[in-house]
Design an enzyme around this catalytic site. Structure first.
Site, PDB file in Angstrom:
ATOM      1  N   HIS A  19       0.801  -1.222   0.000  1.00 46.53           N
ATOM      2  CA  HIS A  19       0.000   0.000   0.000  1.00 46.53           C
ATOM      3  C   HIS A  19       0.835   1.273   0.000  1.00 46.53           C
ATOM      4  O   HIS A  19       1.926   1.327   0.572  1.00 46.53           O
ATOM      5  CB  HIS A  19      -0.902   0.015   1.242  1.00 46.53           C
ATOM      6  N   ARG A  24      -2.343  -0.414  -8.909  1.00 43.78           N
ATOM      7  CA  ARG A  24      -3.785  -0.495  -8.695  1.00 43.78           C
ATOM      8  C   ARG A  24      -4.185   0.824  -8.056  1.00 43.78           C
ATOM      9  O   ARG A  24      -3.589   1.198  -7.028  1.00 43.78           O
ATOM     10  CB  ARG A  24      -4.141  -1.651  -7.745  1.00 43.78           C
ATOM     11  N   HIS A  28     -13.840  -3.812  -3.289  1.00 44.77           N
ATOM     12  CA  HIS A  28     -13.389  -3.913  -1.885  1.00 44.77           C
ATOM     13  C   HIS A  28     -14.589  -3.521  -1.022  1.00 44.77           C
ATOM     14  O   HIS A  28     -15.018  -2.376  -1.032  1.00 44.77           O
ATOM     15  CB  HIS A  28     -12.221  -2.936  -1.681  1.00 44.77           C
ATOM     16  N   HIS A  40     -16.722  -3.407   2.625  1.00 40.73           N
ATOM     17  CA  HIS A  40     -16.753  -3.537   4.082  1.00 40.73           C
ATOM     18  C   HIS A  40     -18.126  -4.064   4.516  1.00 40.73           C
ATOM     19  O   HIS A  40     -19.100  -3.994   3.768  1.00 40.73           O
ATOM     20  CB  HIS A  40     -16.424  -2.195   4.747  1.00 40.73           C
ATOM     21  N   HIS A  45     -34.044 -32.707  13.506  1.00 43.89           N
ATOM     22  CA  HIS A  45     -32.924 -32.604  12.565  1.00 43.89           C
ATOM     23  C   HIS A  45     -31.973 -33.780  12.789  1.00 43.89           C
ATOM     24  O   HIS A  45     -31.502 -34.399  11.839  1.00 43.89           O
ATOM     25  CB  HIS A  45     -32.174 -31.285  12.800  1.00 43.89           C
TER      26      HIS A  45
END
Ligand code: SAM
Length: 564
Positions: free
Chosen positions: A53, A114, A176, A178, A272
């Protein structure tokens, strides 16, 4: 965050094994440690591109170039909120200049670029398109749309991504997302459908606030939808990765986490459970084994002379996996030898009621059957029980599912003359051993328990501990104080230390060990101390009546125990 470059490297290795196609590693300008992490991962040469980054600033970009990463992820928001709070004093035209200059500078450093617009979901579309176009013209290879506050729902995601796909048909797009509205997964899947090439993910969805799209669950969803398949092992590797990162980060996985959570394939409701016992598909959407999981059924007590019908005890998974291979292909030393069988059965007469805990001890069980003894076998693993039933049919004795560390059914108390188990205690932690010994003595209240225990470390333990010390990750899977090893947390060290177990297939062996969980290694004194501390429900205690070393396994002792 991670404090050891080694852990970052271990995780990087796990990620690639689990199928990750690009790794994002830190922000090297931030600190020497961050630079060390990036360079360490670059140095591993894992065969996938490493992206690091940078703000839209030459110093950040130069640090990425120094780190050896081949990609730089430049991020800069361009909406009015960013102008006010992140890059105050800037105007939109000046932000465009910043984008052009930083992408151009990165390209001059030989980096692939990027460009991410932070908070893109709150950015007017005309600003989005102008900013991305500026980045592309300056040489960016990929554009990333970041829903940084987790605002979008799939319908909005579709509109944004389709607009970008239409505007930039030949550029790689990344999403991306969140999870602030709990929609990161849904948005990621929608973004794939709308044409993105990449999705940013993190293990267990770790990230700011509510985190981002969960790597493992996303990969399994793409696999299920046929959009990107996992190979035969990646499902299990994703599970291992999830457990390892949960340990390193100190953020345990919620048991109800889909696919990899402890309860993801555990059935509890009676209806179940009944249906799942007939056919697991009745309440399962997929086969859990491909993800290193198993169909588990919560403990059910059924009247009659019961025994729990099935148990929730994570450790059953491992024994279900190995099943009858244990005696068909396992190594001889893991089963009682002729002389040990003699010691186990000394004094036992035809008609005596004998319980054996552990279906794997097939040789002892057959020996007792030949003595015309009234033998019952208990084992917590349905897989082991079924394998033994098959191996001994049509004369199999009663073989019942029971977790000897779980509360005992009253009807079984003091029912047996003898309770035998061979190196069962070695499969337990101190807590489990206490419960098991208490229950075994209760089963033979008037009788005798004969338990063999291998004392000290196994050769494989020693190998793992030595590797763990060398890589400074020992404390992740071994507690020196209690001499307890956690096979589920040992990652690659377990795989590298694996010793053959007869002809059992290595993959089966590895999954068996990974599911063995925590086991304590006892000394004679620590075991005696533990035994002394056990108080039975009627207030009586356990006495070690007799002990003897096995003649051909000197580090293994058989203890004869009685309640007093
Ligand atoms: N000698 C072998 C060794 O060293 O691994 C056998 C040890 S122990 C007898 C293994 C057997 O006990 C397996 O069949 C396993 O399923 C069973 N077992 C392990 N934990 C158990 C538990 N909590 N309750 C009942 N059976 C258990």
């Amino acid at each position: 965050m991670f404090t050891f470059p080694q852990q970052v490297c271990e995780i990087a290795q796990h990620l690639v094994k689990a199928g990750a196609e690009m790794l994002e590693v830190g922000h090297p300008l931030i600190s020497k440690e961050a630079m060390a992490h990036v360079s360490a991962v670059v140095g591993m040469d894992l065969g996938v591109p490493i992206l690091s980054h940078a703000r839209a600033h030459p110093d950040d970009i130069n640090a990425v170039a120094r780190s050896g990463a081949s990609w730089v992820g430049i991020f800069l928001g361009v909406n009015p909120i960013t102008e006010r709070t992140r890059v105050s004093g800037s105007s939109f035209p000046s932000l465009l200049e910043k984008i052009a200059a930083s992408v151009h500078h990165a390209r001059q450093q030989g980096l692939l670029v990027r460009y991410t617009i932070e908070d893109a979901s709150r950015t007017p579309i005309e600003r989005l398109l102008a900013s991305y176009r500026t980045a592309v013209e300056a040489g960016a290879q990929r554009l990333c749309f970041a829903d940084s506050v987790g605002l979008l729902d799939p319908k909005q995601t579709r509109l944004f991504i389709r607009a970008l796909r239409h505007e930039f048909p030949d550029i790689e797009l990344e999403g991306h997302f969140h999870d602030d509205r709990g929609l990161a997964m849904a948005n990621a899947l929608q973004a794939v459908e709308s044409g993105v090439d990449w999705i940013s993910v993190s293990t267990n969805g770790l990230g700011e606030r509510c985190g981002i799209t969960d790597h493992g669950i996303f990969a399994v969803n793409l696999h299920h939808r046929g959009e990107r398949t996992l190979d035969a092992n990646q499902g299990k590797y994703l599970h291992e990765l999830s457990k390892y990162v949960a340990t390193c980060s100190g953020h345990a996985l919620h048991p109800a986490t889909p696919i990899f959570g402890e309860h993801a394939f555990t059935h509890t409701a009676r209806l179940h459970v009944k249906a799942v016992k007939r056919d697991p598909d009745s309440y399962q959407w997929t086969d859990p084994v491909q993800f290193g999981q198993a169909c588990k059924i919560s403990k059910q007590r059924i009247r009659s002379n019961i025994v729990t019908d099935t148990v929730i005890n994570d450790k059953t998974v491992g024994w279900d996996i190995v099943g009858g291979l244990f005696w068909e292909k396992g190594r001889q030393s893991a089963k009682p030898s002729e002389s040990e069988l003699e010691l186990f059965t000394a004094g036992i007469k035809p008609g005596d009621k004998v319980a054996v805990i552990g279906a794997s001890t097939k040789d002892l069980i057959e020996h007792l059957m030949a003595m015309d003894v009234n033998v019952t076998v208990y084992d917590f693993s349905k897989g082991m029980c079924d394998s033994l039933k098959e191996a001994l049919s049509p004369n199999a004795p009663p073989i019942r599912v029971l977790d000897i560390t779980a509360p005992l059914d009253r009807e079984l108390i003091s029912y047996y003359d003898y309770v035998l188990n061979d190196r069962l205690v070695n499969r337990f932690t101190t807590q489990e051993a206490k419960k098991a010994l208490k229950n075994m003595v209760a089963l033979a209240m008037q009788g005798e328990v004969r338990a063999s225990v291998k004392l000290g470390l196994y050769a494989m333990d020693e190998k793992m501990i030595e590797l763990g010390k060398r890589r400074q990750v020992l404390e992740l899977f071994y507690c020196e104080d209690t001499q307890t090893i956690d096979f589920s947390k040992a990652g690659d060290i377990l795989e590298e230390s694996l010793l053959p177990h007869g002809q059992i297939d290595r993959d089966v062996l590895l999954r068996w060990y990974q599911s063995r969980g925590m086991e304590t290694r006892f000394s004679d004194s620590s075991l005696k101390q533990l035994i002394e501390g056990v108080i039975l429900d009627d207030g009586s205690q356990i006495n070690v009546e007799h002990q003897c070393n096995f003649p051909d396994a000197q580090d293994t002792v058989m203890y004869s125990l009685k309640s007093v």
